[in-house]
Design a protein around this motif. Structure first.
Motif, PDB file in Angstrom:
ATOM      1  N   SER A 152       0.816  -1.218   0.000  1.00 14.05           N
ATOM      2  CA  SER A 152       0.000   0.000   0.000  1.00 14.05           C
ATOM      3  C   SER A 152       0.853   1.274   0.000  1.00 14.05           C
ATOM      4  CB  SER A 152      -0.980  -0.011   1.179  1.00 14.05           C
ATOM      5  OG  SER A 152      -0.328   0.334   2.352  1.00 14.05           O
ATOM      6  N   ILE A 153       2.159   1.126   0.049  1.00 16.78           N
ATOM      7  CA  ILE A 153       3.005   2.325   0.063  1.00 16.78           C
ATOM      8  C   ILE A 153       3.291   2.808  -1.368  1.00 16.78           C
ATOM      9  CG2 ILE A 153       5.355   3.143   0.548  1.00 16.78           C
ATOM     10  CD1 ILE A 153       5.277   1.426   3.120  1.00 16.78           C
ATOM     11  N   VAL A 154       3.124   4.089  -1.557  1.00 13.33           N
ATOM     12  CA  VAL A 154       3.445   4.713  -2.847  1.00 13.33           C
ATOM     13  C   VAL A 154       4.534   5.749  -2.580  1.00 13.33           C
ATOM     14  CG1 VAL A 154       2.548   6.071  -4.783  1.00 13.33           C
ATOM     15  CG2 VAL A 154       1.036   4.435  -3.603  1.00 13.33           C
ATOM     16  N   VAL A 155       5.561   5.746  -3.410  1.00 14.35           N
ATOM     17  CA  VAL A 155       6.605   6.765  -3.305  1.00 14.35           C
ATOM     18  C   VAL A 155       6.507   7.647  -4.548  1.00 14.35           C
ATOM     19  CG1 VAL A 155       9.097   7.197  -3.228  1.00 14.35           C
ATOM     20  CG2 VAL A 155       8.137   5.231  -1.995  1.00 14.35           C
ATOM     21  N   ALA A 156       6.516   8.952  -4.349  1.00 15.74           N
ATOM     22  CA  ALA A 156       6.516   9.861  -5.504  1.00 15.74           C
ATOM     23  C   ALA A 156       7.849  10.590  -5.548  1.00 15.74           C
ATOM     24  CB  ALA A 156       5.371  10.859  -5.394  1.00 15.74           C
ATOM     25  N   TYR A 157       8.595  10.363  -6.622  1.00 13.77           N
ATOM     26  CA  TYR A 157       9.838  11.120  -6.811  1.00 13.77           C
ATOM     27  C   TYR A 157       9.494  12.450  -7.470  1.00 13.77           C
ATOM     28  CZ  TYR A 157      14.080  12.909  -8.881  1.00 13.77           C
ATOM     29  OH  TYR A 157      15.090  13.758  -9.250  1.00 13.77           O
ATOM     30  N   GLU A 158       9.680  13.517  -6.703  1.00 11.22           N
ATOM     31  CA  GLU A 158       9.357  14.851  -7.203  1.00 11.22           C
ATOM     32  C   GLU A 158      10.567  15.771  -7.022  1.00 11.22           C
ATOM     33  OE1 GLU A 158       4.836  15.526  -7.396  1.00 11.22           O
ATOM     34  OE2 GLU A 158       5.556  16.270  -5.492  1.00 11.22           O
ATOM     35  N   PRO A 159      11.402  15.895  -8.050  1.00  9.49           N
ATOM     36  CA  PRO A 159      12.515  16.841  -7.923  1.00  9.49           C
ATOM     37  C   PRO A 159      11.948  18.242  -7.715  1.00  9.49           C
ATOM     38  CG  PRO A 159      12.332  16.005 -10.199  1.00  9.49           C
ATOM     39  CD  PRO A 159      11.314  15.264  -9.382  1.00  9.49           C
ATOM     40  N   VAL A 160      12.421  18.917  -6.670  1.00  7.22           N
ATOM     41  CA  VAL A 160      11.810  20.199  -6.290  1.00  7.22           C
ATOM     42  C   VAL A 160      11.899  21.201  -7.436  1.00  7.22           C
ATOM     43  CG1 VAL A 160      11.909  22.081  -4.599  1.00  7.22           C
ATOM     44  CG2 VAL A 160      12.345  19.737  -3.863  1.00  7.22           C
TER      45      VAL A 160
ATOM     46  N   CYS B  39      14.137   6.907 -10.075  1.00  6.65           N
ATOM     47  CA  CYS B  39      13.123   5.918  -9.657  1.00  6.65           C
ATOM     48  C   CYS B  39      13.739   4.522  -9.569  1.00  6.65           C
ATOM     49  CB  CYS B  39      11.918   5.952 -10.606  1.00  6.65           C
ATOM     50  SG  CYS B  39      10.980   7.497 -10.436  1.00  6.65           S
ATOM     51  N   GLU B  40      14.680   4.241 -10.449  1.00  6.38           N
ATOM     52  CA  GLU B  40      15.391   2.959 -10.391  1.00  6.38           C
ATOM     53  C   GLU B  40      16.213   2.889  -9.090  1.00  6.38           C
ATOM     54  OE1 GLU B  40      18.401   2.454 -13.387  1.00  6.38           O
ATOM     55  OE2 GLU B  40      18.312   0.273 -13.253  1.00  6.38           O
ATOM     56  N   PHE B  41      16.850   4.014  -8.747  1.00  7.06           N
ATOM     57  CA  PHE B  41      17.624   4.077  -7.502  1.00  7.06           C
ATOM     58  C   PHE B  41      16.700   3.861  -6.289  1.00  7.06           C
ATOM     59  CE2 PHE B  41      18.771   6.702  -3.849  1.00  7.06           C
ATOM     60  CZ  PHE B  41      19.964   6.100  -3.481  1.00  7.06           C
ATOM     61  N   ILE B  42      15.534   4.488  -6.324  1.00  9.35           N
ATOM     62  CA  ILE B  42      14.589   4.354  -5.197  1.00  9.35           C
ATOM     63  C   ILE B  42      14.198   2.884  -5.020  1.00  9.35           C
ATOM     64  CG2 ILE B  42      12.202   4.875  -4.477  1.00  9.35           C
ATOM     65  CD1 ILE B  42      12.682   7.720  -5.698  1.00  9.35           C
ATOM     66  N   ARG B  43      13.941   2.203  -6.144  1.00 12.88           N
ATOM     67  CA  ARG B  43      13.551   0.790  -6.038  1.00 12.88           C
ATOM     68  C   ARG B  43      14.725  -0.042  -5.479  1.00 12.88           C
ATOM     69  NH1 ARG B  43       8.953  -0.734  -7.770  1.00 12.88           N
ATOM     70  NH2 ARG B  43       8.760   0.713  -9.499  1.00 12.88           N
ATOM     71  N   ALA B  44      15.923   0.256  -5.934  1.00 13.92           N
ATOM     72  CA  ALA B  44      17.093  -0.492  -5.441  1.00 13.92           C
ATOM     73  C   ALA B  44      17.313  -0.203  -3.952  1.00 13.92           C
ATOM     74  CB  ALA B  44      18.325  -0.105  -6.250  1.00 13.92           C
ATOM     75  N   ASP B  45      17.074   1.031  -3.548  1.00 18.03           N
ATOM     76  CA  ASP B  45      17.266   1.391  -2.145  1.00 18.03           C
ATOM     77  C   ASP B  45      16.223   0.683  -1.271  1.00 18.03           C
ATOM     78  OD1 ASP B  45      19.032   2.830  -0.518  1.00 18.03           O
ATOM     79  OD2 ASP B  45      17.540   4.405  -0.173  1.00 18.03           O
ATOM     80  N   ILE B  46      14.992   0.619  -1.734  1.00 24.26           N
ATOM     81  CA  ILE B  46      13.952  -0.105  -0.980  1.00 24.26           C
ATOM     82  C   ILE B  46      14.362  -1.574  -0.839  1.00 24.26           C
ATOM     83  CG2 ILE B  46      11.537  -0.907  -1.006  1.00 24.26           C
ATOM     84  CD1 ILE B  46      10.801   1.756  -2.386  1.00 24.26           C
ATOM     85  N   LYS B  47      14.910  -2.126  -1.927  1.00 23.03           N
ATOM     86  CA  LYS B  47      15.384  -3.520  -1.867  1.00 23.03           C
ATOM     87  C   LYS B  47      16.464  -3.661  -0.790  1.00 23.03           C
ATOM     88  CE  LYS B  47      17.630  -7.016  -4.700  1.00 23.03           C
ATOM     89  NZ  LYS B  47      18.420  -7.175  -5.912  1.00 23.03           N
ATOM     90  N   ALA B  48      17.353  -2.672  -0.720  1.00 23.23           N
ATOM     91  CA  ALA B  48      18.474  -2.760   0.239  1.00 23.23           C
ATOM     92  C   ALA B  48      17.985  -2.707   1.689  1.00 23.23           C
ATOM     93  CB  ALA B  48      19.470  -1.638  -0.038  1.00 23.23           C
ATOM     94  N   PHE B  49      16.967  -1.886   1.989  1.00 28.84           N
ATOM     95  CA  PHE B  49      16.571  -1.810   3.411  1.00 28.84           C
ATOM     96  C   PHE B  49      15.309  -2.593   3.756  1.00 28.84           C
ATOM     97  CE2 PHE B  49      13.012   1.124   3.263  1.00 28.84           C
ATOM     98  CZ  PHE B  49      13.296   2.057   2.267  1.00 28.84           C
TER      99      PHE B  49
END
Ligand code: PGA
Length: 252
Positions: free
Chosen positions: A160-168, A186-196
């Motif tokens: 149910s978690i949604v992450v929005a990448y919004e460069p300011v 967004c690829e980095f965000i997915r890899a980071d979620i995998k890491a933690f």
């Protein structure tokens, strides 16, 4: 679970504006597609718009929530109150909240907790400023925003978690990130979620791009393998543009 197994999500963010004519058109468009659609409205409008949307596929969401559960917090709106209106989503940590209202990563983590406690889906906004990108600390900034808010949760919660990448620097400027820049983060965000949080969490989490997405640039941004949808401000106030973005997401 690859991109095809995650449902696309198109989220409107009206900010401090009302645009009721968008709702009926969005409901009609959403009904014809396999796209999850939500419009995040000022909390004062939640009851009224949920009444209109309650029989439709389209959802209604809030733009902010109190970090507290209940009590003497004048002017605040709790997660439970949002849930009672029929809202399904809540934006948390938008850069306008971080910048104009002093919201820290700590406060934002509490808000995510309140939203999840009430069975709403948080749309956690992360993103770097132009200066942070220039200084090459954009990935560190985004990782800190992500981990401080989400590292307490297990695989199941990421459904149910949604992450929005919004460069300011792209928000409200008419200058979207390029598809390559958006996909890279967004690829980095997915890899980071995998890491933690593990592989399952990283496959389940939906990651959106936001920042000057409109009916013209949506196709290229939404075609990227790690971009599951969009968080749309300005163009969500225009019924035809918002409907076109939903249809674009539906075409895949
Ligand atoms: P914008 O806003 O589409 O107007 O850039 C996006 C957002 O702030 O969520």
């Amino acid at each position: 679970m690859n991109k095809a197994q995650r449902r696309p999500l198109i989220a409107g963010n009206w900010k401090m504006n009302l645009a009721e004519p968008v709702v009926l058109e969005a409901i009609e468009t959403a009904d014809k597609t396999n796209v999850d659609v939500v419009i995040c409205v000022p909390s004062i409008a939640l009851y009224q718009l949920d009444f209109i949307a309650s029989k439709a596929k389209m959802s209604i969401g809030a733009q902010d929530v109190s970090a507290h559960r209940d009590g003497a917090y004048t002017g605040e709106v709790s997660g439970l109150m949002l849930a009672h209106t029929g809202a399904d989503y809540c934006i948390v940590g938008h850069s306008e909240r971080r910048n104009y209202h002093g919201e820290t990563n700590l406060v934002i983590a509490e808000k995510v907790r309140r939203v999840l406690e009430c069975s709403l889906s948080p749309i956690l906004c992360v993103g770097e400023t132009f200066e942070e990108r220039e200084r090459n600390i954009d990935f560190d900034i985004v990782s800190l925003q992500l981990r401080s808010a989400l590292n307490a949760y297990n695989t199941k919660v990421f459904e149910s978690i949604v992450v929005a990448y919004e460069p300011v620097w792209a928000i409200g400027t008419g200058k979207s990130a390029s598809a390559e820049q958006a996909e890279e983060m967004c690829e980095f965000i997915r890899a980071d979620i995998k890491a933690f949080a593990g592989l399952g969490a990283s496959r389940r989490a939906r990651i959106l791009y936001g920042g000057s997405m409109d009916d013209k640039n949506a196709a290229e941004l939404l075609a990227q393998p790690n971009i599951d949808g969009g968080l749309i401000g300005g163009a969500s106030l225009d019924a035809a543009k918002f409907a076109e973005i939903i249809e674009t997401a539906n075409r895949g």
